[in-house]
Design an enzyme around this catalytic site. Structure first.
Site, PDB file in Angstrom:
ATOM      1  N   ASP A   1      93.318  -4.794 159.175  1.00  0.00           N
ATOM      2  CA  ASP A   1      93.275  -6.049 159.735  1.00  0.00           C
ATOM      3  C   ASP A   1      92.630  -6.123 161.186  1.00  0.00           C
ATOM      4  O   ASP A   1      92.484  -7.279 161.805  1.00  0.00           O
ATOM      5  CB  ASP A   1      94.540  -7.000 159.883  1.00  0.00           C
ATOM      6  CG  ASP A   1      95.395  -7.107 158.268  1.00  0.00           C
ATOM      7  OD1 ASP A   1      94.484  -6.583 157.368  1.00  0.00           O
ATOM      8  OD2 ASP A   1      96.663  -7.167 158.308  1.00  0.00           O
TER       9      ASP A   1
ATOM     10  N   ASP B   1     101.148  -0.612 162.060  1.00  0.00           N
ATOM     11  CA  ASP B   1     102.094  -0.927 163.231  1.00  0.00           C
ATOM     12  C   ASP B   1     103.512  -0.290 163.126  1.00  0.00           C
ATOM     13  O   ASP B   1     103.936   0.092 163.820  1.00  0.00           O
ATOM     14  CB  ASP B   1     102.054  -2.497 163.725  1.00  0.00           C
ATOM     15  CG  ASP B   1     102.481  -3.150 162.201  1.00  0.00           C
ATOM     16  OD1 ASP B   1     102.219  -2.526 161.030  1.00  0.00           O
ATOM     17  OD2 ASP B   1     103.050  -4.349 162.236  1.00  0.00           O
TER      18      ASP B   1
ATOM     19  N   THR C   1      94.619  -0.066 160.636  1.00  0.00           N
ATOM     20  CA  THR C   1      94.932  -1.291 160.173  1.00  0.00           C
ATOM     21  C   THR C   1      93.699  -2.063 159.973  1.00  0.00           C
ATOM     22  O   THR C   1      92.726  -2.024 160.436  1.00  0.00           O
ATOM     23  CB  THR C   1      95.488  -2.133 161.305  1.00  0.00           C
ATOM     24  OG1 THR C   1      95.122  -3.412 161.371  1.00  0.00           O
ATOM     25  CG2 THR C   1      95.350  -1.517 162.831  1.00  0.00           C
TER      26      THR C   1
ATOM     27  N   GLY D   1     109.151   2.582 153.961  1.00  0.00           N
ATOM     28  CA  GLY D   1     110.349   2.904 154.045  1.00  0.00           C
ATOM     29  C   GLY D   1     110.329   4.350 154.189  1.00  0.00           C
ATOM     30  O   GLY D   1     109.514   5.289 154.534  1.00  0.00           O
TER      31      GLY D   1
ATOM     32  N   GLU E   1      95.148 -14.134 154.498  1.00  0.00           N
ATOM     33  CA  GLU E   1      96.492 -14.169 153.863  1.00  0.00           C
ATOM     34  C   GLU E   1      97.747 -14.734 154.675  1.00  0.00           C
ATOM     35  O   GLU E   1      98.764 -15.261 153.995  1.00  0.00           O
ATOM     36  CB  GLU E   1      96.871 -12.930 153.202  1.00  0.00           C
ATOM     37  CG  GLU E   1      97.036 -11.717 154.212  1.00  0.00           C
ATOM     38  CD  GLU E   1      97.478 -10.229 153.769  1.00  0.00           C
ATOM     39  OE1 GLU E   1      96.815  -9.340 154.253  1.00  0.00           O
ATOM     40  OE2 GLU E   1      98.177 -10.156 152.807  1.00  0.00           O
TER      41      GLU E   1
ATOM     42  N   GLY F   1     100.357   0.921 154.122  1.00  0.00           N
ATOM     43  CA  GLY F   1      99.174   0.234 153.092  1.00  0.00           C
ATOM     44  C   GLY F   1      97.764   1.219 153.242  1.00  0.00           C
ATOM     45  O   GLY F   1      97.798   1.822 153.988  1.00  0.00           O
TER      46      GLY F   1
ATOM     47  N   MET G   1      90.704  -4.525 145.799  1.00  0.00           N
ATOM     48  CA  MET G   1      89.373  -4.105 145.640  1.00  0.00           C
ATOM     49  C   MET G   1      88.924  -3.686 147.027  1.00  0.00           C
ATOM     50  O   MET G   1      88.249  -2.465 147.008  1.00  0.00           O
ATOM     51  CB  MET G   1      88.625  -5.064 145.340  1.00  0.00           C
ATOM     52  CG  MET G   1      87.283  -4.495 144.458  1.00  0.00           C
ATOM     53  SD  MET G   1      86.336  -6.175 144.019  1.00  0.00           S
ATOM     54  CE  MET G   1      85.504  -6.335 145.416  1.00  0.00           C
ATOM     55  N   ILE G   2      89.047  -4.053 148.174  1.00  0.00           N
ATOM     56  CA  ILE G   2      88.801  -3.780 149.522  1.00  0.00           C
ATOM     57  C   ILE G   2      89.364  -2.670 149.899  1.00  0.00           C
ATOM     58  O   ILE G   2      88.806  -1.846 150.430  1.00  0.00           O
ATOM     59  CB  ILE G   2      88.710  -4.975 150.247  1.00  0.00           C
ATOM     60  CG1 ILE G   2      87.802  -5.976 149.939  1.00  0.00           C
ATOM     61  CG2 ILE G   2      88.385  -4.724 151.708  1.00  0.00           C
ATOM     62  CD1 ILE G   2      87.986  -7.595 150.872  1.00  0.00           C
TER      63      ILE G   2
END
Ligand code: ATP
Ligand code: MG
Length: 462
Positions: free
Chosen positions: A226, A196, A224, A171, A325, A107, A384-385
């Site tokens: 996160d 990851d 990442t 993928g 999330e 992502g 947006m972030i």
């Protein structure tokens, strides 16, 4: 090693365990070093001795500990050491012959383009590499699309742009085709930026390259937003995400304050970890309740979310709830097809906890207070972030991490990741990084600090 603590008692460390890195010289039949670092002969930049890292320079992993009465530190895991990142006096690759490949997977995350830019500029300007290629749209690009030739001129303003100019995808991980692609294109340095899943793929690529005894250095740069990667202090994009999250929380607060019995609900990124949610809560100061994946929560009954919000609305007339999330996924009813749904990389698909919580809040209020006004404003700023360019702190991080990665690969290290440990950049075996996670320790001081700030329940059922 004797160190003096505050009260001047000497204490000693037990032996340090060095987390060794794979090096190309370990498996190549002809492990020739190319020669001195070209920065030595740069006509303007005359590096002092302090510029280069010694191969014995290390960064210690754990710096917070508890002294025993005899003055020793207890756990052996406190003494892990990693090789310090930075330029080496002698390098393994001949920069004039090097062909470097760079790929981005997974992502989006603020800073991907800065890392790309700095890899290109660093390879070109610091080492004089002229053959630098971008692999398009993730791992599948190694075998499905021609690589794009990159130069500083081409990438000069990429750090101002969100997303990844090279494109990314999920993928498409076909190990044989990818390593064949690396061989066919003659790449000898591979820079892999991703999360990851990407790092697990990078290990397989490194191992296959080692099995084939190829003179190819592989490095991973963890992406990442996160901040869920273990060992390193943080990953790039995280600070930008926290900063952007403030804007969403601020908007939710304004909406909540302006309504009668208003609740502002914000969902933030964090599939397995609540770092963004936690940091955004602590820095925004408008949050009444912070819900993260590491702790459970429940809605009804004593000590539940509804009881807590009811009290906040009574006291203040509004409340702000911020949820990661990945929190509450086990509370949301799933259909069979949702249970089985996977993305292209095989990851479980998360349900929208914000939309679910909004609907549960409304049902609760209508049931318990049918005559009273009530509003929930739900904001999901995720895309947006993810799409913004990195802020100054993250751009600095990206620059450092990219240059450190180059120095490491140039020195002949392979199968490693670069990142800061206690503020100092280090090289960490890819395998170690892939095996560790950075979760919020809910038994630690920091989480309790959050709860002391919000005064929210601990959600431990009586
Ligand atoms: P993020 O989750 O932060 O978006 P990620 O790197 O985890 O990033 P994924 O889509 O899971 O994103 O994986 C990115 C790439 O890595 C994909 O091409 C995927 O096929 C590949 N990949 C994921 N897991 C593995 C694995 N275990 N082995 C080999 N390749 C993998
Ligand atoms: Mg992932």
């Amino acid at each position: 090693l004797n160190v003096h603590s505050d009260d001047h008692h000497a204490f000693s460390f037990s032996p340090v365990t060095l987390q060794k890195l794979p090096h190309l010289s370990e498996y190549l039949e002809d492990p020739q070093y190319a020669g001195p670092n070209p920065l030595d002969s740069n006509p303007f930049f005359h590096p002092s001795d302090g510029f280069y890292m010694n191969s014995s320079d290390v960064v210690l992993r754990h710096i917070v500990s508890r002294l025993s009465p005899s003055g020793t530190l207890d756990s052996p895991s406190h003494h892990l050491a990693y090789i310090r990142a930075g330029p080496r006096k002698n390098i393994f690759f001949d920069p004039t012959a090097t062909r470097a490949a760079i790929v981005t997977c997974g992502g989006l995350c603020p800073g991907m383009n800065t890392v790309l830019r700095e890899l290109v500029v660093g390879l070109w300007d610091l080492y004089g590499v002229r053959q630098i290629y971008g692999i398009k749209a993730g791992y599948r690009g190694f075998y499905s699309t021609p690589p794009v030739e990159l130069s500083p001129k081409m990438v000069h303003n990429w750090h101002m742009r969100g997303g990844t100019v090279l494109g990314t995808s999920r993928g498409g991980f076909d190990l044989t085709k990818i390593v064949d692609g690396i061989q066919n294109h003659g790449f000898d340095q591979v820079y892999i930026i991703g999360g990851d899943g990407t790092m697990r793929g990078a290990i397989k690529i490194f191992e296959e390259i080692r099995r084939r005894k190829l003179r190819v250095g592989v490095t991973g740069i963890p992406k990442t937003v996160d901040n869920d990667v273990g060992i390193i202090d943080r990953s790039f994009g995280f600070q930008t995400a926290v900063e952007m999250a403030q804007q969403a929380i601020h908007a939710a607060h304004v909406e909540a304050e302006s309504a009668v019995n208003g609740i502002g609900l914000v969902k933030l990124m964090g599939r397995n970890t609540g770092h963004i949610t936690l940091h955004a809560t602590l820095s925004s100061r408008d949050v009444d309740c912070c819900l993260i994946p590491e702790t459970g929560f429940y809605l009804e009954g004593k000590g539940g979310l509804f009881e807590f919000l009811e009290q906040r609305l009574k006291e203040r007339g509004h409340a702000v709830v911020v949820i990661a999330e990945g929190a509450g996924q086990d509370l949301i009813p799933r259909t069979k097809s949702q249970e089985e749904e996977r993305d292209d990389s095989g990851n479980r698909v998360f349900l929208d906890v914000g939309a679910w919580l909004k609907s549960e809040l409304k049902k609760w209020w209508d049931r318990d207070h049918p005559q009273e006004l009530f509003t929930v404003k739900y904001i999901d700023p995720t895309y947006m972030i993810r799409a913004v360019a990195a802020n100054a702190t993250d751009n600095l991080y990206c620059t450092l991490v990219a240059h450190s990665a180059i120095h490491g690969v140039m020195a002949g290290y392979t199968g490693f990741v670069t990142g800061p440990i206690n503020g100092n950049h280090a090289y960490i075996p890819l395998i170690d990084v892939a095996q560790t996670k950075n979760e919020v320790n809910v038994k630690d001081h920091k989480w309790e600090w959050v709860r002391s700030v919000t005064n929210q329940p601990d959600f431990l059922k009586p």
